[in-house]
Design an enzyme around this catalytic site. Structure first.
Site, PDB file in Angstrom:
ATOM      1  CB  THR A  25      -6.949   4.096  -0.097  1.00 26.72           C
ATOM      2  OG1 THR A  25      -7.962   3.089  -0.171  1.00 26.72           O
ATOM      3  CG2 THR A  25      -6.958   4.940  -1.354  1.00 26.72           C
ATOM      4  CG  HIS A 172     -13.824  -2.026   2.455  1.00 19.91           C
ATOM      5  ND1 HIS A 172     -14.233  -1.873   3.768  1.00 19.91           N
ATOM      6  CD2 HIS A 172     -13.127  -0.893   2.152  1.00 19.91           C
ATOM      7  CE1 HIS A 172     -13.814  -0.699   4.217  1.00 19.91           C
ATOM      8  NE2 HIS A 172     -13.147  -0.081   3.256  1.00 19.91           N
ATOM      9  CG  ASN A 175     -13.892   2.253   7.051  1.00 18.49           C
ATOM     10  OD1 ASN A 175     -14.323   2.147   8.194  1.00 18.49           O
ATOM     11  ND2 ASN A 175     -12.623   2.050   6.751  1.00 18.49           N
ATOM     12  CE1 TYR A 177     -15.153   4.568   0.342  1.00 19.83           C
ATOM     13  CE2 TYR A 177     -14.419   3.335   2.257  1.00 19.83           C
ATOM     14  CZ  TYR A 177     -14.323   4.443   1.441  1.00 19.83           C
ATOM     15  OH  TYR A 177     -13.420   5.441   1.716  1.00 19.83           O
ATOM     16  CG  ASN A 232     -16.939   7.558   3.296  1.00 23.45           C
ATOM     17  OD1 ASN A 232     -16.563   8.680   2.982  1.00 23.45           O
ATOM     18  ND2 ASN A 232     -16.213   6.475   3.090  1.00 23.45           N
TER      19      ASN A 232
HETATM   20  C1  LIG Z   1      -4.067   6.529   4.393  1.00 21.91           C
HETATM   21  C2  LIG Z   1      -5.166   5.599   4.869  1.00 21.91           C
HETATM   22  C3  LIG Z   1      -5.918   4.887   3.937  1.00 21.91           C
HETATM   23  C4  LIG Z   1      -6.896   3.971   4.369  1.00 21.91           C
HETATM   24  N1  LIG Z   1      -7.557   3.223   3.415  1.00 21.91           N
HETATM   25  C5  LIG Z   1      -8.374   2.216   3.810  1.00 21.91           C
HETATM   26  C6  LIG Z   1      -8.904   1.299   2.854  1.00 21.91           C
HETATM   27  O1  LIG Z   1      -8.621   1.341   1.647  1.00 21.91           O
HETATM   28  N2  LIG Z   1      -9.718   0.325   3.331  1.00 21.91           N
HETATM   29  C7  LIG Z   1     -10.038   0.209   4.663  1.00 21.91           C
HETATM   30  O2  LIG Z   1     -10.780  -0.694   5.043  1.00 21.91           O
HETATM   31  N3  LIG Z   1      -9.532   1.062   5.589  1.00 21.91           N
HETATM   32  C8  LIG Z   1      -8.688   2.023   5.206  1.00 21.91           C
HETATM   33  N4  LIG Z   1      -8.099   2.832   6.163  1.00 21.91           N
HETATM   34  C9  LIG Z   1      -8.352   2.589   7.590  1.00 21.91           C
HETATM   35  C10 LIG Z   1      -7.254   1.688   8.197  1.00 21.91           C
HETATM   36  O3  LIG Z   1      -7.358   0.357   7.688  1.00 21.91           O
HETATM   37  C11 LIG Z   1      -7.354   1.605   9.738  1.00 21.91           C
HETATM   38  O4  LIG Z   1      -8.611   1.097  10.106  1.00 21.91           O
HETATM   39  C12 LIG Z   1      -7.135   2.969  10.400  1.00 21.91           C
HETATM   40  O5  LIG Z   1      -5.993   3.603   9.854  1.00 21.91           O
HETATM   41  C13 LIG Z   1      -6.964   2.846  11.925  1.00 21.91           C
HETATM   42  O6  LIG Z   1      -5.827   2.071  12.264  1.00 21.91           O
HETATM   43  P1  LIG Z   1      -4.448   2.801  12.780  1.00 21.91           P
HETATM   44  O7  LIG Z   1      -4.803   3.631  13.976  1.00 21.91           O
HETATM   45  O8  LIG Z   1      -3.529   1.685  13.140  1.00 21.91           O
HETATM   46  O9  LIG Z   1      -3.960   3.634  11.639  1.00 21.91           O
HETATM   47  C14 LIG Z   1      -7.151   3.783   5.752  1.00 21.91           C
HETATM   48  C15 LIG Z   1      -6.420   4.518   6.683  1.00 21.91           C
HETATM   49  C16 LIG Z   1      -5.427   5.406   6.266  1.00 21.91           C
HETATM   50  C17 LIG Z   1      -4.606   6.142   7.297  1.00 21.91           C
END
Ligand SMILES: Cc1cc2nc3c(=O)[nH]c(=O)nc-3n(C[C@H](O)[C@H](O)[C@H](O)COP(=O)(O)O)c2cc1C
Length: 356
Positions: A25, A172, A175, A177, A232
């Site tokens: 997001t 989704h 997390n 939702y 959440n």
């Molecule tokens: C800025 C940000 C926004 C995120 N928004 C979502 C989202 O919209 N949907 C989702 O399933 N996960 C979301 N996540 C989780 C990421 O998909 C991912 O699982 C998480 O960042 C861990 O991976 P990484 O260590 O490679 O960043 C978000 C993570 C970040 C950092």
């Protein structure tokens, strides 16, 4: 060992490598949830990922969880997404939209109505609204008779995703939702056939998945799960049983993939991996920061066929090229994650640009 840079066939889609851009997001849509031109630029810049999963996209205005998130419930939004799809395809990429109904993770100041959820259970903490941070409010429990309408919202959004030229959708169910709110026993206290037992708690997610598969075809549908995750204010006490029921319901559908965020113990994620006979995308969650070695390790341990990376894609638009070259990675600026605007969004240089 599975080579993360080897191509991979995901149903009809030929992925150029096994690194997936995880959904993130970024709050850059306009006030009506229409994807903006900088979103097309942003996703086009990151088309070197084998697969891009977009940020969460609300299937209805009630499903919105944060300011300036994009939707897939109006014709204008479809036109905005068409620009995103075109930009990614022009660079040879593949892109699925993540359909995310936020359920109770929302606020009347954002959506103009009381958020909906399986049960009247208020989340702990505060939520971003256009008027700043506010404490969560108690959501309205969905009537049993309303559930087919919510299923229809997912179906409509999935059809619109296809109409926009996107390659598929990811449901989704992670997390905290709406879909995970049905799976988890702390958020689902229903006494109808959608609550009370692992089988009943899995029912709504299975029905949504079945309906979306029927509408756009299984090869275009993935699902994201975070078994045992507590994001959440989720507290799943029967995760193993609930996800076993869910898996039994979705396995026969022949989904494009299962996108699993590791659970704290790893046990449910392993059970899902063992039990699912299609493609699995692994994500390590927020615990650490993913890079080439974590991706290689996960694939070498056969925890999945594909590995998704989030934050490193924010600050490294050419992430796959950098990993291939064993080049240093730029750190993301957290202050601009959700800030809106082009800064910290489309202005991270590629390796080539930073050398120039
Ligand atoms: C800025 C940000 C926004 C995120 N928004 C979502 C989202 O919209 N949907 C989702 O399933 N996960 C979301 N996540 C989780 C990421 O998909 C991912 O699982 C998480 O960042 C861990 O991976 P990484 O260590 O490679 O960043 C978000 C993570 C970040 C950092």
């Amino acid at each position: 060992m599975s080579d993360v840079f080897a191509p991979f066939s995901l149903g009809p889609h030929e992925l150029s490598n096994r690194i997936v851009m995880a959904p993130m997001t970024r709050n850059r849509a306009d006030a009506d949830g229409v994807p903006t031109d900088i979103m097309a630029t942003y996703y086009g810049q990151r088309a070197g990922a084998g697969l891009i999963v977009t940020e969460g996209v609300q299937p209805s205005s009630t499903g919105q969880g944060y300011p300036h998130t994009p939707g897939l419930h109006s014709d204008e939004q479809v036109e905005g997404w068409r620009k995103v799809a075109d930009a990614v395809h022009a660079e040879g990429g593949v892109v699925f939209a993540q359909i995310m109904h936020a359920g109770r993770i929302s606020h009347p100041a954002l959506i103009g109505t009381q958020p909906v959820a399986p049960s009247e259970v208020k989340p702990a903490g505060e939520v971003f609204t256009p008027e700043g941070l506010k404490p969560f409010e108690t959501p309205r429990a969905l009537e049993t008779a309303e559930l087919p309408g919510i299923v229809a919202e997912y179906v409509d959004a999935a059809r619109r995703a296809v109409a926009a030229g996107l390659d598929g959708v990811e449901l989704h169910a992670a997390n905290g939702y709406l879909l995970q709110q049905f799976l988890s026993d702390n958020t689902n206290q229903r006494t109808d056939e959608y609550g009370g037992s692992p089988e009943n708690r899995a029912r709504f997610v299975i029905e949504v998945t079945q309906a979306v598969v029927e509408a756009i075809g299984a090869e275009r549908v993935g699902i994201r799960l975070s078994p045992g995750g507590d994001f959440n204010d989720i507290h799943e006490t029967e995760a193993a049983q609930t996800y076993a029921e869910l898996l039994a319901g979705i396995k026969p559908l022949g989904l494009a993939y299962l996108h699993v965020i590791d659970d704290p113990s790893g046990e449910v994620a392993s059970a899902l991996r063992e039990g699912f006979d299609g493609t699995v995308i692994v994500n390590t969650g927020f615990a650490g920061s993913s890079d080439l070695s974590t991706a290689q390790e996960a694939l070498a341990q056969d925890r999945g066929e594909l590995f998704s990376i989030g934050r490193a894609f924010i600050s490294n638009p050419d992430l796959v090229e950098r990993l291939k070259a064993d080049a240093p990675l730029a750190d993301p600026d957290m202050d601009t994650f959700y800030a809106g605007g082009a800064k910290g969004y489309v202005d991270y240089p590629t390796l080539e640009e930073s050398a120039a």
